[in-house]
Write a protein that holds these residues in place. Structure first.
Motif, short mmCIF file in Angstrom:
data_model
loop_
_atom_site.label_atom_id
_atom_site.label_comp_id
_atom_site.label_asym_id
_atom_site.label_seq_id
_atom_site.Cartn_x
_atom_site.Cartn_y
_atom_site.Cartn_z
N TYR A 145 -32.46 61.29 25.80
CA TYR A 145 -33.56 61.90 26.53
C TYR A 145 -33.25 63.38 26.80
O TYR A 145 -34.15 64.21 26.79
CB TYR A 145 -33.81 61.15 27.84
CG TYR A 145 -34.41 59.79 27.61
CD1 TYR A 145 -35.72 59.64 27.18
CD2 TYR A 145 -33.66 58.63 27.83
CE1 TYR A 145 -36.28 58.40 26.97
CE2 TYR A 145 -34.21 57.38 27.62
CZ TYR A 145 -35.52 57.27 27.20
OH TYR A 145 -36.07 56.03 26.99
N TYR A 146 -31.99 63.68 27.03
CA TYR A 146 -31.57 65.07 27.25
C TYR A 146 -31.88 65.90 26.01
O TYR A 146 -32.40 67.02 26.11
CB TYR A 146 -30.07 65.10 27.57
CG TYR A 146 -29.53 66.49 27.79
CD1 TYR A 146 -29.76 67.16 28.99
CD2 TYR A 146 -28.80 67.13 26.80
CE1 TYR A 146 -29.28 68.44 29.20
CE2 TYR A 146 -28.31 68.42 26.99
CZ TYR A 146 -28.55 69.06 28.19
OH TYR A 146 -28.08 70.33 28.40
N PHE A 147 -31.59 65.37 24.83
CA PHE A 147 -31.87 66.08 23.59
C PHE A 147 -33.37 66.31 23.44
O PHE A 147 -33.82 67.41 23.08
CB PHE A 147 -31.34 65.29 22.39
CG PHE A 147 -31.67 65.92 21.06
CD1 PHE A 147 -30.93 66.98 20.57
CD2 PHE A 147 -32.74 65.47 20.31
CE1 PHE A 147 -31.24 67.57 19.36
CE2 PHE A 147 -33.07 66.04 19.09
CZ PHE A 147 -32.30 67.10 18.61
N LEU A 148 -34.18 65.28 23.73
CA LEU A 148 -35.62 65.42 23.63
C LEU A 148 -36.15 66.48 24.60
O LEU A 148 -37.04 67.25 24.26
CB LEU A 148 -36.32 64.08 23.89
CG LEU A 148 -36.09 63.01 22.83
CD1 LEU A 148 -36.76 61.70 23.26
CD2 LEU A 148 -36.61 63.45 21.48
N ALA A 149 -35.59 66.52 25.80
CA ALA A 149 -35.98 67.56 26.77
C ALA A 149 -35.67 68.95 26.22
O ALA A 149 -36.48 69.87 26.36
CB ALA A 149 -35.26 67.33 28.09
N ASN A 150 -34.53 69.09 25.58
CA ASN A 150 -34.17 70.38 24.99
C ASN A 150 -35.02 70.73 23.78
O ASN A 150 -35.11 71.90 23.40
CB ASN A 150 -32.69 70.41 24.60
CG ASN A 150 -31.80 70.56 25.80
OD1 ASN A 150 -32.19 71.14 26.80
ND2 ASN A 150 -30.61 70.00 25.72
#
Length: 61
Positions: A8-13
């Motif tokens: 999810y962190y990657f998607l946010a970035n």
């Protein structure tokens, strides 16, 4: 996401809105635009990310 090793962190970035991430985490509806973004990020087809299930709460027949 696990098979693509995407968090999810990657998607946010990658520009996925926090509210959209919340909807994904809780299996709530998302827009086709979001589905397109996810497919682009993960280089996959929509059918790899979603499955249709009959709504058991709104059965009419």
């Amino acid at each position: 996401m696990k098979s693509h090793r995407i968090s999810y962190y990657f998607l946010a970035n990658e520009g996925i809105d926090p509210q959209t991430l919340h909807r994904i985490r809780h299996d709530l509806p998302i827009t086709t635009d979001t589905l397109d973004k996810l497919c682009t990020i993960m280089n996959c087809q929509p059918g790899d990310l979603i499955a249709w299930e009959k709504d058991k709460n709104n059965f009419t027949g």
